[in-house]
Design an enzyme around this catalytic site. Structure first.
Site, mmCIF file in Angstrom:
data_model
loop_
_atom_site.group_PDB
_atom_site.id
_atom_site.type_symbol
_atom_site.label_atom_id
_atom_site.label_comp_id
_atom_site.label_asym_id
_atom_site.label_seq_id
_atom_site.Cartn_x
_atom_site.Cartn_y
_atom_site.Cartn_z
ATOM 1 N N HIS A 63 2.138 2.120 -3.589
ATOM 2 C CA HIS A 63 0.984 2.921 -4.313
ATOM 3 C C HIS A 63 1.290 4.326 -4.163
ATOM 4 O O HIS A 63 1.131 5.019 -5.305
ATOM 5 C CB HIS A 63 -0.223 2.517 -3.827
ATOM 6 C CG HIS A 63 -1.053 1.186 -4.796
ATOM 7 N ND1 HIS A 63 -1.014 0.836 -5.899
ATOM 8 C CD2 HIS A 63 -1.369 0.037 -3.937
ATOM 9 C CE1 HIS A 63 -1.606 -0.384 -6.207
ATOM 10 N NE2 HIS A 63 -1.920 -0.735 -4.987
ATOM 11 N N GLU A 84 0.821 -1.316 -0.013
ATOM 12 C CA GLU A 84 -0.005 -0.010 0.146
ATOM 13 C C GLU A 84 0.945 1.178 0.001
ATOM 14 O O GLU A 84 0.519 2.204 -0.500
ATOM 15 C CB GLU A 84 -1.063 0.018 1.073
ATOM 16 C CG GLU A 84 -1.928 -1.103 1.172
ATOM 17 C CD GLU A 84 -2.726 -1.078 0.078
ATOM 18 O OE1 GLU A 84 -2.957 -0.337 -0.669
ATOM 19 O OE2 GLU A 84 -3.422 -2.231 -0.251
#
Length: 362
Positions: free
Chosen positions: A166, A163
């Site tokens: 990203h 995450e």
């Protein structure tokens, strides 16, 4: 476009012929104008190409970073309003685990400018969904459902590394840029559809077909590409943090097993914005040897204990054998609604000591 078409139909035949004759006389001027727009479009595209941090992949980026950070703040305010009654306090053990994992990942990767430039703020939400996401401005949201789904701190570290990747790779701005670019192209095709189709119903059908082609030929495949890239970079982040990167593929195997047991329908990958659990696990297995080399180059202590992938495989064999032993001669099918899953290595994350392998100092 509908009004232009109706206006054209309402013109007397002689005026329509005048317009057609004028277009024929000025066809080179019209062609020059259209070509100029095409050249401007191509120039715009190539002047907005950038190199992705870390991976070096060329991508289109039309939004300024400052502008997109402002949009991220608006999204952050929206999520905070939605989850305001479900936020865990900083004294909660689950919050502290996530805080230490994110802190360790960011500290181990501070040599990357995009990691050290952001202030990572933790939010743990009491929600059953297996989910986590990081906004472009460094706001980290983790659902308690994810903390219940991971088997150990290594799996959690990889998921949060994914995450964070990203955000570091600016995938949100990249996806928004692609949508912006494709929407502009779509306007041209939609104008042609509404101008050519003789009836509104045909134009609506043509518009629907165009939107679905865009979704399944561009949007979703591109999203799966970004997910695979975040897996690769997230695994590298975890490796530099001395995490057991072999646990990464096991998480997705566990997710696939859980969905199979729950009887959830297995959709084809091309219908999804994410790779399938099976393909994701296989992709990570191919990346793990390189990640282990990165881990070794960072002077991380050697991994002790058996490979978690082997443990999962043995547990799966044990589960299948147990299921066969529980079958009775009169049964026609197995009851998989409540199977007994016995993974001795699995432990609640909040009960797991947060211990990372520490790089030896000189």
């Amino acid at each position: 476009m509908r009004s232009i078409r109706n206006w054209w139909k309402a013109l007397p035949p002689n005026k329509q012929e005048l317009f057609k004759e004028s277009a024929r006389k000025n066809k080179w001027k019209i062609l020059l104008g259209v070509s100029s727009l095409g050249v401007l479009f191509v120039v715009f595209y190539f002047t907005h190409l950038e190199e992705t941090p870390i991976t070096g992949r060329t991508r289109l980026l039309v939004f300024g970073k400052g502008h997109f950070r402002e949009l991220s703040q608006m999204e952050y305010d929206m999520w905070m309003e939605e989850f305001k009654s479900k936020m865990l306090p900083e004294t909660d053990a689950r919050y502290q685990v996530v805080e230490r994992v994110v802190g360790h990942l960011s500290e181990s990767n501070k040599d990357i400018p995009q990691v050290s430039a952001l202030k990572w703020v933790i939010h743990v939400v009491d929600e059953p969904g297996v989910n986590a996401f990081v906004l472009p401005n460094g706001q980290v949201f983790v659902f308690t459902g994810l903390l219940n789904a991971v088997s150990d701190i290594h799996q959690l570290s990889f998921i949060l590394g994914h995450e964070i990747a990203h955000a570091v790779l600016e995938h949100a701005a990249e996806k928004a840029s692609l949508v912006h670019f494709l929407d502009f192209l779509s306007l041209i095709f939609l104008a042609m559809i509404w101008a050519i189709c003789p009836r509104d119903s045909l134009a609506v059908v043509g518009q629907w077909i165009q939107s679905k082609l865009q979704e399944f030929m561009f949007d979703r495949p591109y999203s799966r590409t970004l997910e695979a890239e975040a897996d690769k970079v997230g695994l590298q982040f975890a490796a530099k943090a001395c995490v057991d990167v072999r646990a990464s593929s096991v998480f997705w195997q566990q997710m696939e097993l859980a969905e199979t047991i729950q009887g959830q329908p297995k959709l084809p990958e091309w219908l999804s914005t994410h790779p399938s659990h099976e393909n994701r696990a296989e992709h990570l297995d191919r990346l793990i040897p390189e990640a282990l080399k990165i881990r070794e180059s960072c002077n991380c202590p050697s991994l002790s204990g058996p490979d978690p992938r082997l443990i999962f495989k043995l547990n799966m064999q044990h589960l299948l054998e147990s299921s066969k032993d529980q079958e009775t001669p009169n049964s026609t099918k197995r009851d998989l609604s409540k199977p007994k899953l016995d993974f001795p290595h699995t432990q609640k994350v909040e009960d797991t000591p947060v211990i990372f392998a520490v790089k030896p100092t000189d």
